[in-house]
Scaffold this motif. Structure first.
Motif, PDB file in Angstrom:
ATOM      1  N   ALA A 199     -58.938  21.059  87.585  1.00  0.00           N
ATOM      2  CA  ALA A 199     -59.409  22.380  87.494  1.00  0.00           C
ATOM      3  C   ALA A 199     -59.972  23.129  88.759  1.00  0.00           C
ATOM      4  CB  ALA A 199     -60.797  22.145  86.474  1.00  0.00           C
ATOM      5  N   TYR A 200     -59.979  22.390  89.663  1.00  0.00           N
ATOM      6  CA  TYR A 200     -60.413  22.968  91.047  1.00  0.00           C
ATOM      7  C   TYR A 200     -59.359  23.752  91.443  1.00  0.00           C
ATOM      8  CZ  TYR A 200     -64.578  20.024  91.625  1.00  0.00           C
ATOM      9  OH  TYR A 200     -65.888  19.514  91.314  1.00  0.00           O
ATOM     10  N   GLY A 249     -58.751  27.869  92.400  1.00  0.00           N
ATOM     11  CA  GLY A 249     -58.778  28.425  94.026  1.00  0.00           C
ATOM     12  C   GLY A 249     -59.868  27.652  94.871  1.00  0.00           C
ATOM     13  N   LYS A 250     -60.507  26.460  94.414  1.00  0.00           N
ATOM     14  CA  LYS A 250     -61.139  25.694  94.982  1.00  0.00           C
ATOM     15  C   LYS A 250     -60.367  24.492  95.760  1.00  0.00           C
ATOM     16  CE  LYS A 250     -65.255  26.713  92.438  1.00  0.00           C
ATOM     17  NZ  LYS A 250     -66.545  26.362  91.563  1.00  0.00           N
ATOM     18  N   TYR A 251     -59.544  24.806  96.811  1.00  0.00           N
ATOM     19  CA  TYR A 251     -58.741  24.014  97.334  1.00  0.00           C
ATOM     20  C   TYR A 251     -59.107  22.881  98.138  1.00  0.00           C
ATOM     21  CZ  TYR A 251     -55.455  27.577  96.134  1.00  0.00           C
ATOM     22  OH  TYR A 251     -54.767  28.650  95.349  1.00  0.00           O
ATOM     23  N   LYS A 252     -60.356  23.279  98.805  1.00  0.00           N
ATOM     24  CA  LYS A 252     -61.465  22.134  99.629  1.00  0.00           C
ATOM     25  C   LYS A 252     -61.458  20.987  98.562  1.00  0.00           C
ATOM     26  CE  LYS A 252     -65.456  22.093 100.710  1.00  0.00           C
ATOM     27  NZ  LYS A 252     -66.924  22.440 101.137  1.00  0.00           N
ATOM     28  N   LEU A 268     -59.002  26.221 102.509  1.00  0.00           N
ATOM     29  CA  LEU A 268     -59.036  24.779 102.906  1.00  0.00           C
ATOM     30  C   LEU A 268     -59.221  24.896 104.190  1.00  0.00           C
ATOM     31  CD1 LEU A 268     -58.915  21.890 101.932  1.00  0.00           C
ATOM     32  CD2 LEU A 268     -56.275  22.041 102.273  1.00  0.00           C
ATOM     33  N   PRO A 269     -60.426  24.481 104.931  1.00  0.00           N
ATOM     34  CA  PRO A 269     -60.565  24.568 106.495  1.00  0.00           C
ATOM     35  C   PRO A 269     -59.692  23.319 106.965  1.00  0.00           C
ATOM     36  CG  PRO A 269     -62.590  23.865 105.394  1.00  0.00           C
ATOM     37  CD  PRO A 269     -61.898  24.329 104.084  1.00  0.00           C
ATOM     38  N   ARG A 270     -59.391  23.305 108.177  1.00  0.00           N
ATOM     39  CA  ARG A 270     -58.760  21.976 108.696  1.00  0.00           C
ATOM     40  C   ARG A 270     -59.912  21.021 108.860  1.00  0.00           C
ATOM     41  NH1 ARG A 270     -54.696  23.733 113.298  1.00  0.00           N
ATOM     42  NH2 ARG A 270     -53.438  25.376 111.845  1.00  0.00           N
TER      43      ARG A 270
END
Length: 128
Positions: free
Chosen positions: A1-2, A6-9, A55-57
């Protein structure tokens, strides 16, 4: 569901955890179809998360002590676990990460130049 939200992290961290657990199972008992589906989702998460900036590095693991992990470290760890059935999908995700990483680095370098060009643009239309 993430992923759908759009909650890619969060999606990335959950998939990495699930894959780590699935890859610890003996090779003869692995659910290869689930590993393939998770790798496909991980690939899409990397692609859309990194391009959108969601999604941060470097992902903070524990905000209290400032511990952070990088996307590359997570993928390195998964690649180390991957031996036997289903491992070719993780190698594909690793290769895609290499491609995305170089593309994002190139884009970041180009964005500074683009900002400088935009700042030099005249604000008002010249009168003849």
């Amino acid at each position: 569901a993430y992923y759908e939200l759009g909650k890619y992290k969060d999606c990335f961290l959950c998939i990495c955890l699930a894959l780590r657990l699935l890859l610890k199972v003996p090779q003869t008992q692995r659910n290869v179809s689930l590993i393939k589906r998770l790798c496909t989702r991980l690939s899409k998460t990397l692609r859309y998360g990194l391009h959108s900036g969601r999604l941060p590095r470097e992902i903070p693991v524990s905000p209290s002590n400032g511990l952070k992990i990088t996307v590359k470290e997570q993928l390195d760890e998964l690649k180390a676990f991957s031996k036997g059935p289903g491992s070719e999908d993780i190698v594909e995700v690793w290769n895609e990460w290499g491609h995305l990483n170089s593309e994002i680095t190139r884009t970041a370098k180009g964005s500074a130049e683009a900002r400088a060009r935009m700042a030099r643009m005249p604000i008002y239309k010249a009168v003849p």
